[in-house]
Every structure is written in structure tokens, then in C-alpha cells.
Design a protein around this motif. Sequence first.
Motif, mmCIF file in Angstrom:
data_model
loop_
_atom_site.group_PDB
_atom_site.id
_atom_site.type_symbol
_atom_site.label_atom_id
_atom_site.label_comp_id
_atom_site.label_asym_id
_atom_site.label_seq_id
_atom_site.Cartn_x
_atom_site.Cartn_y
_atom_site.Cartn_z
ATOM 1 N N THR A 62 0.860 -1.187 0.000
ATOM 2 C CA THR A 62 0.000 0.000 0.000
ATOM 3 C C THR A 62 0.889 1.226 0.000
ATOM 4 O O THR A 62 1.726 1.400 0.896
ATOM 5 C CB THR A 62 -0.915 0.032 1.239
ATOM 6 O OG1 THR A 62 -1.719 -1.151 1.269
ATOM 7 C CG2 THR A 62 -1.820 1.255 1.209
ATOM 8 N N VAL A 63 0.702 2.089 -1.001
ATOM 9 C CA VAL A 63 1.475 3.329 -1.112
ATOM 10 C C VAL A 63 0.521 4.499 -0.922
ATOM 11 O O VAL A 63 -0.477 4.618 -1.643
ATOM 12 C CB VAL A 63 2.182 3.425 -2.485
ATOM 13 C CG1 VAL A 63 2.835 4.789 -2.653
ATOM 14 C CG2 VAL A 63 3.228 2.331 -2.609
ATOM 15 N N THR A 64 0.818 5.364 0.042
ATOM 16 C CA THR A 64 -0.026 6.518 0.342
ATOM 17 C C THR A 64 0.736 7.796 0.059
ATOM 18 O O THR A 64 1.867 7.975 0.535
ATOM 19 C CB THR A 64 -0.477 6.495 1.818
ATOM 20 O OG1 THR A 64 -1.169 5.271 2.084
ATOM 21 C CG2 THR A 64 -1.402 7.667 2.118
ATOM 22 N N ASN A 65 0.128 8.673 -0.708
ATOM 23 C CA ASN A 65 0.741 9.952 -1.065
ATOM 24 C C ASN A 65 0.759 10.872 0.147
ATOM 25 O O ASN A 65 -0.285 11.274 0.659
ATOM 26 C CB ASN A 65 -0.052 10.585 -2.219
ATOM 27 C CG ASN A 65 0.547 11.911 -2.692
ATOM 28 O OD1 ASN A 65 1.565 12.366 -2.184
ATOM 29 N ND2 ASN A 65 -0.087 12.516 -3.675
ATOM 30 N N THR A 66 1.940 11.222 0.629
ATOM 31 C CA THR A 66 2.076 12.095 1.804
ATOM 32 C C THR A 66 2.478 13.515 1.421
ATOM 33 O O THR A 66 2.688 14.354 2.301
ATOM 34 C CB THR A 66 3.128 11.524 2.773
ATOM 35 O OG1 THR A 66 4.391 11.381 2.075
ATOM 36 C CG2 THR A 66 2.699 10.172 3.309
ATOM 37 N N PRO A 89 -3.387 -2.087 -15.641
ATOM 38 C CA PRO A 89 -4.606 -1.263 -15.666
ATOM 39 C C PRO A 89 -4.725 -0.493 -16.975
ATOM 40 O O PRO A 89 -3.756 -0.367 -17.735
ATOM 41 C CB PRO A 89 -4.415 -0.316 -14.477
ATOM 42 C CG PRO A 89 -2.923 -0.173 -14.381
ATOM 43 C CD PRO A 89 -2.341 -1.503 -14.781
ATOM 44 N N GLN A 90 -5.895 0.025 -17.239
ATOM 45 C CA GLN A 90 -6.117 0.768 -18.474
ATOM 46 C C GLN A 90 -5.537 2.172 -18.415
ATOM 47 O O GLN A 90 -5.308 2.792 -19.462
ATOM 48 C CB GLN A 90 -7.619 0.840 -18.762
ATOM 49 C CG GLN A 90 -8.258 -0.508 -19.053
ATOM 50 C CD GLN A 90 -9.729 -0.393 -19.369
ATOM 51 O OE1 GLN A 90 -10.338 0.664 -19.182
ATOM 52 N NE2 GLN A 90 -10.316 -1.470 -19.858
ATOM 53 N N ALA A 91 -5.323 2.702 -17.219
ATOM 54 C CA ALA A 91 -4.787 4.065 -17.078
ATOM 55 C C ALA A 91 -3.749 4.088 -15.969
ATOM 56 O O ALA A 91 -3.719 3.212 -15.090
ATOM 57 C CB ALA A 91 -5.919 5.044 -16.773
ATOM 58 N N VAL A 92 -2.906 5.101 -16.024
ATOM 59 C CA VAL A 92 -1.893 5.269 -14.976
ATOM 60 C C VAL A 92 -2.603 5.579 -13.659
ATOM 61 O O VAL A 92 -3.554 6.365 -13.599
ATOM 62 C CB VAL A 92 -0.932 6.416 -15.338
ATOM 63 C CG1 VAL A 92 0.030 6.707 -14.174
ATOM 64 C CG2 VAL A 92 -0.150 6.072 -16.596
ATOM 65 N N VAL A 93 -2.142 4.967 -12.582
ATOM 66 C CA VAL A 93 -2.715 5.204 -11.257
ATOM 67 C C VAL A 93 -2.224 6.560 -10.743
ATOM 68 O O VAL A 93 -1.021 6.817 -10.687
ATOM 69 C CB VAL A 93 -2.314 4.082 -10.284
ATOM 70 C CG1 VAL A 93 -2.785 4.411 -8.868
ATOM 71 C CG2 VAL A 93 -2.885 2.751 -10.747
ATOM 72 N N THR A 94 -3.175 7.413 -10.401
ATOM 73 C CA THR A 94 -2.851 8.749 -9.890
ATOM 74 C C THR A 94 -3.397 8.896 -8.483
ATOM 75 O O THR A 94 -4.565 8.599 -8.222
ATOM 76 C CB THR A 94 -3.455 9.844 -10.795
ATOM 77 O OG1 THR A 94 -2.947 9.684 -12.125
ATOM 78 C CG2 THR A 94 -3.091 11.235 -10.283
ATOM 79 N N LEU A 95 -2.547 9.372 -7.576
ATOM 80 C CA LEU A 95 -2.931 9.535 -6.169
ATOM 81 C C LEU A 95 -2.932 11.008 -5.790
ATOM 82 O O LEU A 95 -1.919 11.696 -5.930
ATOM 83 C CB LEU A 95 -1.955 8.788 -5.249
ATOM 84 C CG LEU A 95 -1.696 7.308 -5.533
ATOM 85 C CD1 LEU A 95 -0.699 6.748 -4.517
ATOM 86 C CD2 LEU A 95 -2.993 6.519 -5.512
ATOM 87 N N GLN A 128 -5.559 1.164 -8.709
ATOM 88 C CA GLN A 128 -6.225 2.260 -8.009
ATOM 89 C C GLN A 128 -7.045 1.766 -6.822
ATOM 90 O O GLN A 128 -7.256 2.498 -5.855
ATOM 91 C CB GLN A 128 -7.148 3.010 -8.981
ATOM 92 C CG GLN A 128 -7.545 4.405 -8.514
ATOM 93 C CD GLN A 128 -6.469 5.446 -8.807
ATOM 94 O OE1 GLN A 128 -5.978 5.554 -9.930
ATOM 95 N NE2 GLN A 128 -6.089 6.214 -7.791
ATOM 96 N N SER A 129 -7.518 0.506 -6.895
ATOM 97 C CA SER A 129 -8.365 -0.013 -5.817
ATOM 98 C C SER A 129 -7.764 -1.282 -5.217
ATOM 99 O O SER A 129 -7.063 -2.045 -5.903
ATOM 100 C CB SER A 129 -9.778 -0.312 -6.329
ATOM 101 O OG SER A 129 -9.800 -1.478 -7.108
ATOM 102 N N LEU A 130 -8.080 -1.508 -3.957
ATOM 103 C CA LEU A 130 -7.611 -2.699 -3.250
ATOM 104 C C LEU A 130 -8.170 -3.969 -3.881
ATOM 105 O O LEU A 130 -7.466 -4.971 -4.018
ATOM 106 C CB LEU A 130 -8.010 -2.597 -1.777
ATOM 107 C CG LEU A 130 -7.733 -3.815 -0.892
ATOM 108 C CD1 LEU A 130 -6.251 -4.126 -0.836
ATOM 109 C CD2 LEU A 130 -8.270 -3.577 0.517
#
Length: 232
Positions: free
Chosen positions: A117-121, A151-157, A224-226
Motif C-alpha cells: 500500500t502506497v499513500t501519497n504524503t 490497468p487501463q490508465a496510470v494510477v494517480t494519487l 487504483q483499488s484494493l
Amino acid sequence: MSGLRTSRTRLAGAAATVALAALALTACDDGTGVESEGTTKPTGPTATASPSSGGSSPASPASETPSAPSAPSASSATGGTASKRPAPSGTPVTCEGSTARTVAAPLSRPVNHLLLTVTNTGGKSCHLYGYPAVRFGEAQAVPPAIEDSRPQAVVTLGPGESGYASVNLSAADGSSTDEHTVHSLAVYFHGRSGGESVGTGAHPPLPSQGVRVDDSLAVTYWQQSLDDAVRW
């Protein structure tokens, strides 16, 4: 003669006094007169509504039941209004170790899997490109990605948001080889091109007993989702 008249006058006065006293007592007894000390006696009982009239008798302050306190609002129960994530500012950057927090946790289902799990800080949105480049223990190479998980798109946080990837540690049926226990993990992040790692890596701790890996080790792309991360 004058003495006799004086006696009669005194008797008449005494009789009048007795008559007045009797009248005064009678007036006090029937509730329409004046009591001693000049206190006016009430002329009748206080009106009280009967149950059939729909009214209610007034209650004294001592007999009144205090109303129950109202339930606290959602905001007060939490100590104030719900906190909001900061709005992103500036151009998005690449997610990496200095701007994100990485956590590694074993999964009970699917078995032999580890969740990253990576969280944007940071204060800006960041992109998770490709898949995590992971190194367990003293391994020299990183495991491959599971292509079906792309995934179909880059994951953006956005600030405070999280992205996920899962690691298939070992074969559930024990069919793979080179099974061993590792106690350390390093996670590196790909740049836009996907061919190199950028920024600072992360070193999330593993369970104290370590994890078992074998040559079937593989990772998913960032999700993007768990739910998407644990499908493989």
C-alpha cells in the motif's frame, strides 16, 4: 336615677359588643369575612382543570421532570467537522519514497500473497507508473509483473490517497522450487518510461518471522483499488 340610667347604658353597650363579636365569628367561619391580623382569607380554591377537559394541573418546580439531553451531533461526537484532504497543487509528480509511505502486509486470502500500500504524503498528486520493483533479501533481480493485471490508465494519487499492488510470494501447491525465508524488502518506483527506477526507494518492514518466497515470485501492476490488487 342618673345612676340607674348609667347602668342601663353600660349594659346596652356590652350587649352590642357581644353581638358584633358573634357576627364577626360567623363571618370568619363561612369564609366571607376578615381574619385576625388583617389577613384576607381566599374566597375560593384555585381552579384546577379536570382530566376530562384536556387540561393539566400546574406542577411545582420540585416535581417537574428534567428533559433528556439531546443526542450529540455527528460533528461534536468527533470533536468537530470531518477533516478534508488538502487539495493538490502544482503539476503531478512521480510517486516515490520521499513523497509517499509504503506498507507491506501479508494477506490471508489469497494465500501466500503480500499487499503493498502506497499513500501519497505530499501536497501534489503523484503517478504510480507500471509496477513495483521489489527486492527481497539479497536478491539481485526483481520479479516479473503479471501482465493480465495491467490497468487501463496510470494510477494517480491525490494527497492522502493510496494505491495498491500485491506480490505472489510462492506457489500455493508447493510446485515451485528454491523456497526460502526472507526478512527484508526494498520497493523501488518506475518513472514514466517504465525502464528505470526514480527517486528514493522504500523499505517497509516485514513480519518478524519473515516471509517465504520461491521462484514463482511475481507482482501485479499498481492498482487504483484494493479489490483489483488482490485479484491475482
